[in-house]
Motif scaffolding. Structure first.
Motif, PDB file in Angstrom:
ATOM      1  N   GLN A  38       0.824  -1.212   0.000  1.00  0.00           N
ATOM      2  CA  GLN A  38       0.000   0.000   0.000  1.00  0.00           C
ATOM      3  C   GLN A  38       0.862   1.269   0.000  1.00  0.00           C
ATOM      4  OE1 GLN A  38      -3.173   1.650  -0.822  1.00  0.00           O
ATOM      5  NE2 GLN A  38      -3.451  -0.512  -0.318  1.00  0.00           N
ATOM      6  N   GLY A  39       2.171   1.075  -0.123  1.00  0.00           N
ATOM      7  CA  GLY A  39       3.061   2.241  -0.223  1.00  0.00           C
ATOM      8  C   GLY A  39       3.432   2.864   1.108  1.00  0.00           C
ATOM      9  N   ASN A  95      -6.962   4.031  12.150  1.00  0.00           N
ATOM     10  CA  ASN A  95      -5.952   4.621  11.279  1.00  0.00           C
ATOM     11  C   ASN A  95      -5.327   3.564  10.382  1.00  0.00           C
ATOM     12  OD1 ASN A  95      -4.011   3.326  12.839  1.00  0.00           O
ATOM     13  ND2 ASN A  95      -3.028   5.202  13.539  1.00  0.00           N
ATOM     14  N   GLY A  96      -4.574   4.060   9.403  1.00  0.00           N
ATOM     15  CA  GLY A  96      -3.971   3.138   8.458  1.00  0.00           C
ATOM     16  C   GLY A  96      -3.437   3.855   7.248  1.00  0.00           C
ATOM     17  N   VAL A  97      -3.291   3.102   6.173  1.00  0.00           N
ATOM     18  CA  VAL A  97      -2.624   3.635   4.983  1.00  0.00           C
ATOM     19  C   VAL A  97      -3.445   3.376   3.732  1.00  0.00           C
ATOM     20  CG1 VAL A  97      -1.232   1.506   4.830  1.00  0.00           C
ATOM     21  CG2 VAL A  97      -0.450   3.577   3.649  1.00  0.00           C
ATOM     22  N   LYS A 156      -2.735   4.178  -0.395  1.00  0.00           N
ATOM     23  CA  LYS A 156      -1.813   4.699  -1.406  1.00  0.00           C
ATOM     24  C   LYS A 156      -0.655   5.476  -0.775  1.00  0.00           C
ATOM     25  CE  LYS A 156      -5.213   4.909  -5.165  1.00  0.00           C
ATOM     26  NZ  LYS A 156      -6.063   5.769  -6.016  1.00  0.00           N
ATOM     27  N   GLY A 157      -0.104   4.924   0.254  1.00  0.00           N
ATOM     28  CA  GLY A 157       1.051   5.543   0.918  1.00  0.00           C
ATOM     29  C   GLY A 157       0.689   6.646   1.878  1.00  0.00           C
ATOM     30  N   LYS A 158      -0.539   7.123   1.816  1.00  0.00           N
ATOM     31  CA  LYS A 158      -0.944   8.249   2.658  1.00  0.00           C
ATOM     32  C   LYS A 158      -1.528   7.777   3.985  1.00  0.00           C
ATOM     33  CE  LYS A 158      -1.841  11.151  -1.307  1.00  0.00           C
ATOM     34  NZ  LYS A 158      -0.674  12.035  -1.118  1.00  0.00           N
ATOM     35  N   TYR A 159      -1.290   8.578   4.982  1.00  0.00           N
ATOM     36  CA  TYR A 159      -1.791   8.264   6.311  1.00  0.00           C
ATOM     37  C   TYR A 159      -3.264   8.661   6.422  1.00  0.00           C
ATOM     38  CZ  TYR A 159      -2.384   8.324  11.355  1.00  0.00           C
ATOM     39  OH  TYR A 159      -2.833   8.101  12.635  1.00  0.00           O
ATOM     40  N   HIS A 219      -5.362  15.816  18.690  1.00  0.00           N
ATOM     41  CA  HIS A 219      -4.750  14.791  17.847  1.00  0.00           C
ATOM     42  C   HIS A 219      -5.044  15.057  16.369  1.00  0.00           C
ATOM     43  CE1 HIS A 219      -3.524  10.848  16.366  1.00  0.00           C
ATOM     44  NE2 HIS A 219      -4.707  10.723  15.808  1.00  0.00           N
ATOM     45  N   LYS A 243      -3.016  17.831  14.980  1.00  0.00           N
ATOM     46  CA  LYS A 243      -1.629  17.443  14.742  1.00  0.00           C
ATOM     47  C   LYS A 243      -1.502  16.603  13.460  1.00  0.00           C
ATOM     48  CE  LYS A 243       0.305  17.697  19.421  1.00  0.00           C
ATOM     49  NZ  LYS A 243       1.535  18.440  19.109  1.00  0.00           N
ATOM     50  N   ILE A 244      -2.488  15.750  13.237  1.00  0.00           N
ATOM     51  CA  ILE A 244      -2.474  14.930  12.024  1.00  0.00           C
ATOM     52  C   ILE A 244      -2.530  15.828  10.786  1.00  0.00           C
ATOM     53  CG2 ILE A 244      -3.801  13.240  10.667  1.00  0.00           C
ATOM     54  CD1 ILE A 244      -2.290  12.108  13.138  1.00  0.00           C
ATOM     55  N   LYS A 252      -1.624  18.938  10.533  1.00  0.00           N
ATOM     56  CA  LYS A 252      -0.356  19.678  10.405  1.00  0.00           C
ATOM     57  C   LYS A 252       0.745  18.794   9.821  1.00  0.00           C
ATOM     58  CE  LYS A 252      -1.093  23.310  13.779  1.00  0.00           C
ATOM     59  NZ  LYS A 252      -1.432  23.409  15.203  1.00  0.00           N
ATOM     60  N   GLN A 253       0.617  17.509  10.044  1.00  0.00           N
ATOM     61  CA  GLN A 253       1.621  16.568   9.537  1.00  0.00           C
ATOM     62  C   GLN A 253       1.253  16.048   8.137  1.00  0.00           C
ATOM     63  OE1 GLN A 253       5.064  15.351   9.509  1.00  0.00           O
ATOM     64  NE2 GLN A 253       4.507  16.184  11.517  1.00  0.00           N
ATOM     65  N   GLY A 254       0.201  16.612   7.564  1.00  0.00           N
ATOM     66  CA  GLY A 254      -0.160  16.244   6.197  1.00  0.00           C
ATOM     67  C   GLY A 254      -0.968  14.961   6.078  1.00  0.00           C
ATOM     68  N   GLY A 255      -1.476  14.471   7.195  1.00  0.00           N
ATOM     69  CA  GLY A 255      -2.297  13.260   7.145  1.00  0.00           C
ATOM     70  C   GLY A 255      -3.718  13.567   6.690  1.00  0.00           C
TER      71      GLY A 255
END
Lengths: 205, 205
Positions: free
Chosen positions: A132-133, B92-94, B96-99, B125, B128-129, B131-134
């Protein structure tokens, strides 16, 4: 009574936060510094969190709850529960939008890292994360020498496959030195693994 | 001791919200389908997992373990433990590489969604996610009408701030319809939220 063990023989170490206000704090230590690998990683994750470097948390211990009592005027008490085997890894979160996922293990063995530290579900999980990258790795500590290595999951999967194919049931320390990345122990943060991830991300560009 | 069971015979594990505090009120709602929001999301996540669409898991319920017994010849039994308030979101999870990070809540209220469904730690929380680009959002179900909406965390944070500034303590359904995205209930998967995420990712390009 304080001699907790998981079914797999490992000691259950309550996080300090969990026992504050509940019982007199007990301190378990098996390194000279009196810090466990888990504590070092938690400290590191808090460091990252406070500075908006990354948001990475340890997942709660998976527990199968069987019986709960509801006393009047006080909090519900779990009276019967069992440890469940984790189907994923212990740590995950986000760094620069990317999914981060890892497991941390230590060994007393000075020359190799036994693969029995993982179970099939975790390996399958890591495989799925990579497909999943996501960014997936393990942190390994050799307790005797206090050396810590980051090994990308892709290598772990290869060594796991070698075992499945009838090969050795461990990764030699030499292999870990070759394929992994040594993380020098720091003061604050203790285990600066994000620095290695940054390096790996940049070298893969 | 109460013996809760789902209609499908699975053991009912009370959500922490229902346990913490002293309310005896049973808050879960069986819909006409006899499925809870959590079950629908778990089914959806399994669907994604099997097809390598995404790897998203519900985190274990956070539990503070106080006493564990180690009977000979059988598994360790947790004899005393308490539910802890979660400091993060449940899923939570992934992808295509994204959080990916989200929380799911339902309300019996037909016209608005009460913000008391969240606590400050969870809002922090989510902040913060982001801000971290999630990718962070909530899934809201209006139980009475069985409508499900995906609301991006950035909007939730805005409504939360409005409350902090002395404004209303809920998000009106109209606002959710305006800023959120309706997810039609499906058969398999039940709640295809990744489709909306895909749409949002593409429209932000």
């Amino acid at each position: 009574m304080m001699n907790f063990h998981y079914p797999n023989g490992k000691r259950y170490i309550p996080a300090k936060k969990e026992i504050i206000g509940r019982k007199k704090e007990k301190k378990w230590s098996y390194s000279n510094r009196g810090m466990t690998l888990e504590e070092d990683i938690n400290e590191t994750n808090e460091f990252y969190l406070e500075r908006n470097i990354a948001v990475i948390h340890k997942k709660p211990t998976p527990v199968q709850i069987v019986q709960v009592n509801y006393p009047k005027r006080s909090a519900a008490v779990i009276k019967e529960a069992y440890f469940k085997q984790a189907s994923t890894t212990d740590y995950n979160g986000v760094y620069k939008g990317k999914y981060i996922d890892f497991e941390a293990k230590e060994t007393q063995n000075p020359t190799s890292f036994p693969l029995k530290n993982f179970h099939t579900h975790q390996i399958d999980h890591m495989d799925k994360i990579l497909k999943q990258g996501g960014i997936c790795f393990i942190l390994i500590r050799f307790s005797l020498t206090e050396e810590i290595f980051l090994l990308e999951a892709i290598h772990l999967l290869t060594f796991w496959q070698r075992m499945k194919d009838g090969g050795r049931k461990s990764i030699t320390k030499e292999e870990i030195e070759t394929y992994g990345h040594h993380i020098p122990l720091g003061f604050h943060p203790r285990i600066d693994y994000i620095k290695k991830i940054d390096y790996l991300l940049n070298s893969n560009k």
